[in-house]
Design a protein around this motif. Structure first.
Motif, PDB file in Angstrom:
ATOM      1  N   LEU A  42      10.329  18.342  -1.555  1.00 40.39           N
ATOM      2  CA  LEU A  42      10.909  19.095  -2.663  1.00 40.39           C
ATOM      3  C   LEU A  42      12.394  18.784  -2.714  1.00 40.39           C
ATOM      4  N   LEU A  43      12.886  18.458  -3.897  1.00 33.02           N
ATOM      5  CA  LEU A  43      14.283  18.101  -4.092  1.00 33.02           C
ATOM      6  C   LEU A  43      14.871  18.971  -5.198  1.00 33.02           C
ATOM      7  N   LEU A  44      15.944  19.680  -4.872  1.00 29.84           N
ATOM      8  CA  LEU A  44      16.627  20.559  -5.817  1.00 29.84           C
ATOM      9  C   LEU A  44      18.023  20.003  -6.081  1.00 29.84           C
ATOM     10  N   ASN A  45      18.342  19.774  -7.346  1.00 30.89           N
ATOM     11  CA  ASN A  45      19.612  19.152  -7.711  1.00 30.89           C
ATOM     12  C   ASN A  45      20.399  20.061  -8.657  1.00 30.89           C
ATOM     13  N   ILE A  84       7.641  15.649  -4.771  1.00 36.32           N
ATOM     14  CA  ILE A  84       7.326  14.267  -4.433  1.00 36.32           C
ATOM     15  C   ILE A  84       6.192  14.221  -3.426  1.00 36.32           C
ATOM     16  N   THR A  85       5.214  13.351  -3.660  1.00 34.62           N
ATOM     17  CA  THR A  85       4.175  13.074  -2.684  1.00 34.62           C
ATOM     18  C   THR A  85       4.044  11.570  -2.511  1.00 34.62           C
ATOM     19  N   ASN A  86       3.852  11.132  -1.271  1.00 31.76           N
ATOM     20  CA  ASN A  86       3.850   9.700  -0.968  1.00 31.76           C
ATOM     21  C   ASN A  86       2.754   9.371   0.037  1.00 31.76           C
ATOM     22  N   GLN A  87       2.051   8.276  -0.223  1.00 30.85           N
ATOM     23  CA  GLN A  87       1.066   7.731   0.710  1.00 30.85           C
ATOM     24  C   GLN A  87       1.397   6.260   0.917  1.00 30.85           C
ATOM     25  N   TRP A 145      17.186  18.527  -0.107  1.00 33.16           N
ATOM     26  CA  TRP A 145      15.918  17.809  -0.005  1.00 33.16           C
ATOM     27  C   TRP A 145      15.194  18.284   1.244  1.00 33.16           C
ATOM     28  N   VAL A 146      13.993  18.841   1.060  1.00 35.79           N
ATOM     29  CA  VAL A 146      13.151  19.299   2.160  1.00 35.79           C
ATOM     30  C   VAL A 146      11.871  18.474   2.142  1.00 35.79           C
ATOM     31  N   GLN A 147      11.464  17.960   3.311  1.00 36.03           N
ATOM     32  CA  GLN A 147      10.287  17.094   3.338  1.00 36.03           C
ATOM     33  C   GLN A 147       9.496  17.269   4.636  1.00 36.03           C
ATOM     34  N   TYR A 163       0.827  -1.203   0.000  1.00 40.40           N
ATOM     35  CA  TYR A 163       0.000   0.000   0.000  1.00 40.40           C
ATOM     36  C   TYR A 163       0.865   1.258   0.000  1.00 40.40           C
ATOM     37  N   ASN A 164       1.866   1.254  -0.849  1.00 42.98           N
ATOM     38  CA  ASN A 164       2.767   2.380  -0.963  1.00 42.98           C
ATOM     39  C   ASN A 164       2.605   2.995  -2.346  1.00 42.98           C
ATOM     40  N   HIS A 165       2.206   4.267  -2.389  1.00 40.84           N
ATOM     41  CA  HIS A 165       2.020   4.969  -3.654  1.00 40.84           C
ATOM     42  C   HIS A 165       2.840   6.252  -3.641  1.00 40.84           C
ATOM     43  N   GLU A 166       3.588   6.479  -4.721  1.00 45.30           N
ATOM     44  CA  GLU A 166       4.419   7.679  -4.796  1.00 45.30           C
ATOM     45  C   GLU A 166       4.328   8.286  -6.186  1.00 45.30           C
ATOM     46  N   VAL A 167       4.156   9.594  -6.224  1.00 43.91           N
ATOM     47  CA  VAL A 167       4.133  10.344  -7.474  1.00 43.91           C
ATOM     48  C   VAL A 167       5.177  11.455  -7.373  1.00 43.91           C
ATOM     49  N   SER A 168       5.999  11.583  -8.401  1.00 39.72           N
ATOM     50  CA  SER A 168       6.990  12.653  -8.435  1.00 39.72           C
ATOM     51  C   SER A 168       6.931  13.357  -9.783  1.00 39.72           C
TER      52      SER A 168
END
Length: 326
Positions: free
Chosen positions: A89-92, A58-61, A107-109, A39-44
């Protein structure tokens, strides 16, 4: 590279991951979606900001659900174990400095974590809020047959925890914790032959925890030496052997060897892997010092672990599907 699904020490488990990727070109925005049977869903969403800078949202449930029989209430129940909802939010940044490849990431979360009460009780779910900022910097000092890489990482984490069970004891149900992590790591190739190569890694990591749950701040330092060797037997079959020696400032030395095998049925698309390893795990600070539940006399754990699985990856035009199970 892939991230293998692993079992915890002392348990038996099976897991799998399916990742669906849709993109037009690397230089244009694209979206990744992945889910697993836990039950792990991630969208980036990825947004290139020129040739050197990129931004990822990135969002994750996720949650681990299982059914059990409750002997107190005499009925079957469904339990959500450690459900998490997070956004980040990830800045590279990538560039060449004095001819050396530099990569920097910020990376800030923010995450909301639900922790269920004990089985067989009416205790409500505890909640935890995690916020962190992580910095990662790496520079490729040498490339070619004998690459040499240096990494410097740091993280500042803030954890606020509300435990409703503590109200019954007259204690403050709020937990405040601040965690500082630092790491310096360097990896250099020592040997390179046509079908055999060896890398050495040196690492120093430090952990500092300040919280109202302990009488004073806690610190742990870890020094690591790792020697990794890979032998290519055929175009499809290869073996990797790793020797890892660690020193923990509070638990002394630990030696953790491992041996892995990889067989590619279809090159870079479908392969089988298997690993036999010896793992060493010292108790966490919560295991040692948490009020009423911690035990400062706990010893470190060691376990022998065997893992096998497969990895399948396929590309259809601008889309790709990856499936992994172990």
């Amino acid at each position: 590279s892939s991230s293998y699904v692993t079992t915890s020490s002392g348990t038996m488990a099976m897991g799998g991951v399916i990742a669906v990727n849709s993109e037009s070109k690397v230089s244009k925005p694209y979206v990744n979606y992945s889910f697993s049977n836990l039950y792990n869903h991630e969208v980036s969403a990825n947004f290139p900001l020129g040739k050197k800078l990129s931004l990822k949202l990135i969002t994750n449930q996720s949650s681990n659900e299982f059914e059990y029989y409750d002997p107190v209430f005499l009925e079957n129940r469904t339990r959500k174990n450690n459900s998490v909802s997070s956004t980040g939010l990830l800045l590279n940044y990538n560039d060449l400095i004095f001819g050396k490849r530099l990569s920097s990431t910020v990376w800030v979360q923010h995450a909301e974590r639900g922790i269920p009460g004990p089985i067989g009780t009416t205790v409500s779910e505890a909640t935890q809020t995690d916020e962190w900022i992580r910095l990662s910097n790496s520079i490729l000092l040498n490339s070619g047959k004998y690459p040499w890489k240096l990494q410097v990482n740091g993280a500042l984490e803030k954890l606020d925890y509300l435990d409703s069970t503590l109200v019954r004891f007259g204690d403050d149900p709020l937990s405040y914790s601040t965690i500082l992590r630092t790491q310096v790591r360097t990896t250099k190739r020592l040997l390179f032959l046509q079908k055999l190569w060896s890398d050495v890694t040196l690492e120093r990591a430090d952990l500092l925890v300040n919280t109202n749950n302990y009488e004073n701040s806690k610190r742990r330092g870890i020094s690591k030496f790792l020697l990794s060797s890979t032998l290519v037997v055929t175009e499809k079959l290869s073996f990797t052997q790793i020797n890892q020696l660690e020193h923990f400032s509070d638990f002394g030395f630990a030696f953790s060897p491992s041996l892995g095998m990889n067989y590619q049925f279809i090159k870079e698309k479908f392969w089988f892997y298997s690993t036999l390893s010896n793992a060493f795990s010292p108790p966490s600070f919560n295991d040692l010092y948490w009020p009423r539940l911690g035990n400062p006399d706990l010893k470190a754990q060691s376990a022998t672990k065997w893992e096998s699985g497969y990895h399948w990856n396929n590309t259809f035009g601008n889309h790709s599907i990856t499936h992994e199970s172990s």
